[in-house]
Motif scaffolding. Structure first.
Motif, PDB file in Angstrom:
ATOM      1  N   VAL A 179       0.850  -1.191   0.000  1.00  0.00           N
ATOM      2  CA  VAL A 179       0.000   0.000   0.000  1.00  0.00           C
ATOM      3  C   VAL A 179       0.883   1.238   0.000  1.00  0.00           C
ATOM      4  N   SER A 180       0.610   2.135  -0.938  1.00  0.00           N
ATOM      5  CA  SER A 180       1.299   3.420  -1.011  1.00  0.00           C
ATOM      6  C   SER A 180       0.439   4.491  -0.361  1.00  0.00           C
TER       7      SER A 180
ATOM      8  N   VAL B  39      -1.720  -4.160  -5.118  1.00  0.00           N
ATOM      9  CA  VAL B  39      -1.330  -2.809  -4.712  1.00  0.00           C
ATOM     10  C   VAL B  39      -2.567  -1.996  -4.332  1.00  0.00           C
ATOM     11  N   MET B  40      -2.342  -1.054  -3.418  1.00  0.00           N
ATOM     12  CA  MET B  40      -3.408  -0.205  -2.893  1.00  0.00           C
ATOM     13  C   MET B  40      -2.868   1.181  -2.600  1.00  0.00           C
TER      14      MET B  40
ATOM     15  N   ALA C 134      -9.524   2.082  -9.351  1.00  0.00           N
ATOM     16  CA  ALA C 134     -10.487   2.185  -8.251  1.00  0.00           C
ATOM     17  C   ALA C 134     -10.395   0.979  -7.325  1.00  0.00           C
ATOM     18  N   ASN C 135      -9.899  -0.158  -7.851  1.00  0.00           N
ATOM     19  CA  ASN C 135      -9.681  -1.338  -7.000  1.00  0.00           C
ATOM     20  C   ASN C 135      -8.792  -1.018  -5.810  1.00  0.00           C
ATOM     21  N   ALA C 136      -7.879  -0.060  -5.982  1.00  0.00           N
ATOM     22  CA  ALA C 136      -6.863   0.226  -4.965  1.00  0.00           C
ATOM     23  C   ALA C 136      -7.443   0.840  -3.699  1.00  0.00           C
TER      24      ALA C 136
ATOM     25  N   PRO D 203      -8.059  -3.682  -1.057  1.00  0.00           N
ATOM     26  CA  PRO D 203      -7.904  -3.615   0.404  1.00  0.00           C
ATOM     27  C   PRO D 203      -8.968  -4.406   1.159  1.00  0.00           C
ATOM     28  N   ALA D 204     -10.176  -4.489   0.612  1.00  0.00           N
ATOM     29  CA  ALA D 204     -11.206  -5.301   1.270  1.00  0.00           C
ATOM     30  C   ALA D 204     -10.775  -6.754   1.336  1.00  0.00           C
TER      31      ALA D 204
END
Length: 448
Positions: free
Chosen positions: A299-300, A335-336, A375-377, A382-383
């Motif tokens: 995650v950034s 990635v998030m 938008a997945n990020a 993350p979910a």
């Protein structure tokens, strides 16, 4: 029929028509959907707080669905999102800026001043008030789930973890709240400390363990202790990693090697990983390959890292502070992006608004010309990492937890803050009023 941003129908059953939604967030996508720039045209049937059906959008809505007359809410081409997921925040640090600023805007300035504020002010009452303030902000903006780091050193372990447990219970049904401990990797070498933190996580936590990892001489030994603790207790792991622009900082590689060495089967999340972006190309590729092999997700934290990294007095920063997110994604790493800190010495701004994070992350990381699934990020990915795979998606039978906007494409969406968005929880519009900062004045040693 309603149009524009009139009231959501006061009905147990109604349609949201004329919407656009990121196709990557729809679980029932088929060739029947019209998709432009990654946005699918959809109509949603809401029944008893859930998404009963998702169908290809029909514009304009000149007829009813299946011959049935229901209440309608026509979004007129506006983007619709599921409520979002913030996997890296610091609720316990939030909103201390008025009483403890960062004097020079540097990482060490942040570290030293948070430490001083924690020692002086972090009572259970103080931590609870600020954490709850942050939760109210996130909820109003449309966050469905979040993971917060809890500073876990000394007396703070016994203060903050019970508060976290209380808030998690109180906010159930509004926000899924997870927590993971935060302490420097060197404290893993202290058996008494590890016992205290492990006990707190087992008693009050969510099965997630972690620390801040950086280059110390005993790094591998300390990581072995952390991994053994996680394995013995069935914990997942969540690390702060290499929050620096020093290419010699390669603790991410050590974490990957430790995961492989221990054959770790749980989830591992690595946050920041800033120094990965300043490695020589061959070193970057080697580290990313190990991260992928070890199954580590990354995650950034674009807003906070751009604020802190490469800051020197009277000098323009030369880089944006973020990790090699494009390269990680291309290698198959999950990635998030997330919020990180809020109005504290690590980041003077922010409001736990994932729409802002997605907008600013798109600009900082230049996500706009690299695929239509980013938008997945802040949603689906993350979910999944949090173990709540049903969140952050549009799925028949899933909750009608939605964010409705007037923006009809990504340029409209990112050009404005979407302050007029509507947030639905269980199919009903919530009050989006944000808490007033004055509510915290009594904690800031100043008159209201």
């Amino acid at each position: 029929m309603t149009t524009g941003f009139a009231a959501i129908p006061n009905s147990a059953r109604y349609w949201i028509t004329g919407a656009r939604c990121p196709a990557s967030l729809i679980t029932c996508l088929s060739p029947d959907y019209k998709i432009d720039d990654g946005l699918a045209r959809v109509d949603l049937l809401i029944e008893d707080g859930a998404i009963s059906a998702i169908e290809p959008g029909w514009w304009p809505p000149t007829q009813d669905h299946n011959g049935e007359i229901d209440s309608f809410y026509h979004l007129d081409g506006g983007i619709l999102l599921p409520r979002l997921v913030d996997i890296h925040v610091h609720l316990d640090k939030g909103h201390i800026w008025p009483r403890r600023r960062n004097p020079d805007g540097t990482f060490m300035g942040a570290l030293d001043n948070v430490m001083a504020d924690r020692e002086a002010n972090w009572t259970a009452e103080d931590v609870r008030a600020r954490m709850e303030f942050g939760l109210r902000c996130a909820y109003a903006h449309g966050t469905a789930a979040m993971r917060t780091h809890i500073d876990s050193l000394g007396k703070q372990i016994e203060i903050s973890w019970p508060v976290l447990a209380e808030l998690r219970a109180e906010w159930a049904g509004c926000i899924v709240l997870q927590a993971t401990p935060l302490f420097g990797i060197q404290f893993a070498l202290d058996a008494a400390h590890m016992q205290a933190v492990t006990r707190a996580v087992r008693t009050h936590g969510d099965g997630i363990f972690g620390c801040v990892s950086y280059m110390i001489p005993e790094l591998d030994k300390a990581l072995d202790i952390v991994f053994r603790t996680a394995i013995e207790n069935g914990f997942d792991l969540d690390f702060h990693v290499d929050e620096t622009n020093d290419p010699a900082a390669r603790s991410l590689e050590h974490i990957a090697e430790a995961a492989l060495r221990h054959r770790f089967a749980g989830r591992i999340l690595a946050g920041h990983c800033c120094s990965l972006a300043v490695q020589a190309p061959q070193d970057e590729a080697r580290i990313i390959a190990k991260v992928k092999e070890a199954g580590i997700a990354v995650v950034s934290l674009p807003m906070c890292n751009m604020y802190l990294q490469d800051r020197q007095a009277e000098r323009t920063p030369r880089w944006r502070g973020v990790t090699a997110l494009h390269e990680l994604k291309a290698a198959g790493v999950e990635v998030m992006i997330a919020s990180d800190n809020t109005r504290d010495p690590f980041y003077a701004y922010g409001d736990l608004d994932l729409v802002e994070v997605l907008r600013e992350g798109t600009r900082i990381l230049q996500l706009d010309h690299s695929g239509n699934d980013w938008a997945n990020a802040v949603a689906r990915t993350p979910a999944k990492i949090m173990g709540h795979a049903e969140t952050g998606l549009l799925s028949p039978g899933g909750p009608a937890d939605l964010i409705l906007t007037r923006a009809r494409d990504w340029t409209e969406f990112f050009a404005r803050p979407q302050a007029d968005r509507t947030v639905l929880v269980d199919g009903k519009a919530i009050d989006r009023s944000l808490p007033d900062y004055r509510e915290l004045d009594h904690l800031m040693n100043r008159t209201a």
